[in-house]
Write an enzyme that holds these catalytic residues in place. Structure first.
Site, short mmCIF file in Angstrom:
data_model
loop_
_atom_site.label_atom_id
_atom_site.label_comp_id
_atom_site.label_asym_id
_atom_site.label_seq_id
_atom_site.Cartn_x
_atom_site.Cartn_y
_atom_site.Cartn_z
N SER A 33 8.07 -2.65 -0.22
CA SER A 33 8.08 -1.94 1.06
C SER A 33 8.75 -2.75 2.16
O SER A 33 8.36 -3.88 2.42
CB SER A 33 6.64 -1.66 1.53
OG SER A 33 6.00 -0.80 0.65
N HIS A 64 10.93 3.15 0.70
CA HIS A 64 11.38 2.91 -0.68
C HIS A 64 12.58 3.80 -0.97
O HIS A 64 12.43 5.01 -1.15
CB HIS A 64 10.25 3.18 -1.68
CG HIS A 64 9.22 2.11 -1.68
ND1 HIS A 64 9.22 1.08 -2.60
CD2 HIS A 64 8.20 1.86 -0.84
CE1 HIS A 64 8.21 0.27 -2.34
NE2 HIS A 64 7.57 0.72 -1.28
N HIS A 86 4.83 3.78 -7.34
CA HIS A 86 3.47 3.25 -7.38
C HIS A 86 2.55 4.17 -8.16
O HIS A 86 2.74 5.37 -8.21
CB HIS A 86 2.91 3.10 -5.95
CG HIS A 86 3.80 2.33 -5.03
ND1 HIS A 86 4.92 2.89 -4.46
CD2 HIS A 86 3.75 1.05 -4.61
CE1 HIS A 86 5.52 1.98 -3.71
NE2 HIS A 86 4.83 0.86 -3.78
N TYR A 88 -0.37 5.06 -7.25
CA TYR A 88 -1.06 6.03 -6.37
C TYR A 88 -0.24 7.28 -6.09
O TYR A 88 -0.76 8.28 -5.60
CB TYR A 88 -1.49 5.38 -5.04
CG TYR A 88 -0.35 4.90 -4.17
CD1 TYR A 88 0.45 5.79 -3.46
CD2 TYR A 88 -0.06 3.55 -4.05
CE1 TYR A 88 1.50 5.36 -2.67
CE2 TYR A 88 0.98 3.10 -3.27
CZ TYR A 88 1.75 4.01 -2.58
OH TYR A 88 2.80 3.58 -1.82
N GLU A 89 1.06 7.24 -6.40
CA GLU A 89 1.87 8.44 -6.18
C GLU A 89 1.59 9.50 -7.25
O GLU A 89 2.11 10.61 -7.17
CB GLU A 89 3.36 8.06 -6.18
CG GLU A 89 3.75 7.18 -5.00
CD GLU A 89 5.20 6.76 -5.04
OE1 GLU A 89 6.07 7.61 -4.79
OE2 GLU A 89 5.48 5.58 -5.35
N ALA A 116 4.93 -6.05 -0.17
CA ALA A 116 4.27 -6.20 1.12
C ALA A 116 2.79 -6.27 0.81
O ALA A 116 2.30 -5.52 -0.02
CB ALA A 116 4.57 -5.00 2.00
N MET A 217 -0.59 -2.82 -3.42
CA MET A 217 -0.71 -1.66 -4.32
C MET A 217 0.40 -1.63 -5.38
O MET A 217 0.76 -0.55 -5.87
CB MET A 217 -0.68 -0.38 -3.49
CG MET A 217 -1.72 -0.36 -2.38
SD MET A 217 -1.49 1.03 -1.28
CE MET A 217 -2.64 0.61 0.06
N SER A 218 0.93 -2.78 -5.71
CA SER A 218 2.05 -2.79 -6.68
C SER A 218 2.02 -4.07 -7.50
O SER A 218 0.99 -4.74 -7.59
CB SER A 218 3.38 -2.69 -5.93
OG SER A 218 3.58 -3.87 -5.17
N ASN A 241 0.25 -7.77 7.20
CA ASN A 241 -0.92 -7.52 8.06
C ASN A 241 -2.08 -8.37 7.55
O ASN A 241 -2.07 -8.81 6.41
CB ASN A 241 -1.30 -6.04 8.02
CG ASN A 241 -1.59 -5.58 6.59
OD1 ASN A 241 -0.66 -5.40 5.79
ND2 ASN A 241 -2.84 -5.42 6.26
N HIS A 255 0.73 1.99 7.62
CA HIS A 255 1.97 1.83 6.86
C HIS A 255 3.12 1.42 7.79
O HIS A 255 4.00 0.67 7.41
CB HIS A 255 2.29 3.13 6.12
CG HIS A 255 3.45 3.03 5.17
ND1 HIS A 255 3.50 2.05 4.18
CD2 HIS A 255 4.59 3.74 5.05
CE1 HIS A 255 4.65 2.19 3.50
NE2 HIS A 255 5.31 3.20 4.00
N1 HPA Z 1 -3.83 -3.62 1.63
C1 HPA Z 1 -3.25 -3.09 0.53
N2 HPA Z 1 -1.94 -2.98 0.40
C2 HPA Z 1 -1.17 -3.43 1.38
C3 HPA Z 1 -1.69 -3.99 2.55
C4 HPA Z 1 -3.11 -4.09 2.68
O1 HPA Z 1 -3.66 -4.56 3.68
N3 HPA Z 1 -0.64 -4.34 3.33
C5 HPA Z 1 0.47 -4.01 2.65
N4 HPA Z 1 0.17 -3.45 1.47
#
Ligand code: HPA
Length: 284
Positions: A33, A64, A86, A88-89, A116, A217-218, A241, A255
């Site tokens: 990402s 993406h 991903h 989750y998609e 990310a 998530m990847s 973050n 996001h």
């Molecule tokens: N949690 C899960 N996935 C993420 C995060 C997060 O804080 N930041 C970027 N991808």
């Protein structure tokens, strides 16, 4: 659990790609990402949108792009996944990791993963980079490993060892490159979750407790499949973050925040990747 794809499928798709490019890279990169811009540095690239490649599914996620970029960077041929899909998609783990199998059939022997991630380690700040030293594939541990189902021994062993998942020599090179660039590069454990919901504060505290430094998530599924197939794996998490660990916090992860900080991280990740490529003969 029936497999959707066979070794023959991977070979056919690899041949499809090989017919559309003169390049024969051995190094592949997956851009997470916000890192799409990295692929702009590739000169004279052959570009294949995922929609045109048999078996490849297209990401539905903002940030993406969804294309394979094959070309040369500083004299090194590379295959770049500009955007990934991903779990989750709604795609199966087989679909999520199909490109990795195809890369292997194409002749790729080293995979560099980027993502990310949310920082779990209290010392991490948004904009920091972490070298992935090891991972916890939480989704896999609770019964959804990408290697589940019939195993084709020609692709890799039934019970692959994962104690050296992220290649030691590649890690050492990345650490040295970062040090010479005077860039802080954390080293830590990445925990792969399914998402798409961000974590609750209790989940954040749990992830920290079990040994995570960053979460996202990847990545973990791709890494497991790559290692199963005998590839060397290197991975970087960009901390976009700080994962929120207290209820009623005034902050909320978004996001947009992930993409914004991802963009800030691109030049730093680019410098390290180029530095690693420049010294590739030390690890090949
Ligand atoms: N949690 C899960 N996935 C993420 C995060 C997060 O804080 N930041 C970027 N991808």
């Amino acid at each position: 659990m029936k497999k959707q794809f066979s070794r023959q499928d991977y070979e056919n798709i690899a041949a499809f790609i090989a017919e559309r490019t003169q390049y024969r890279p051995k190094i592949a990169l997956v851009l997470g990402s916000g890192y799409s811009d990295f692929a702009e540095a590739i000169a004279d690239a052959d570009i294949l949108p995922y929609g045109q490649i048999p078996g490849f599914v297209r990401s539905t996620v903002v940030g993406h792009s969804g294309q394979l970029v094959i070309g040369a960077l500083d004299g090194h041929e590379v295959m770049i996944m500009q955007g990934r899909v991903h779990y989750y998609e709604g795609f199966s783990l087989e679909e999520v990791t199909l490109p990795i199998r195809v890369m292997r059939a194409f002749g790729i022997d080293t995979l560099i993963l980027s993502n990310a991630a949310g920082g779990l380690n209290p010392a991490y700040r948004p904009g920091d980079l972490m070298l992935i030293e090891d991972q916890i594939n939480l989704v896999g541990m609770v019964g959804n490993n990408p290697l589940m189902g019939p195993n084709d021994p020609a692709l890799g062993p039934r019970f692959p060892g994962m104690s050296a998942l992220y290649d030691r020599r590649l890690r050492e090179l990345a650490i040295d490159v970062a040090a010479k660039l005077k860039q802080t590069l954390h080293r830590g454990v990445y925990i792969g979750l399914s998402g798409p919901a961000f974590e609750t504060p209790a989940e954040v505290r749990f992830l920290r407790l079990i040994g995570g430094d960053a979460t996202g998530m990847s990545t973990t599924n791709e890494a497991v499949v790559a290692r199963h197939s005998g590839m060397r794996v290197l991975g970087f998490s960009g901390i976009t973050n700080v994962a929120i660990d207290a209820i009623d916090s005034k902050r909320e992860t978004s996001h947009e925040e992930v993409l914004e900080t991802g963009a800030v991280l691109v030049p730093r990740l680019t410098a390290i990747l180029r530095g690693v490529l420049a010294r590739w003969d030390e690890v090949s």
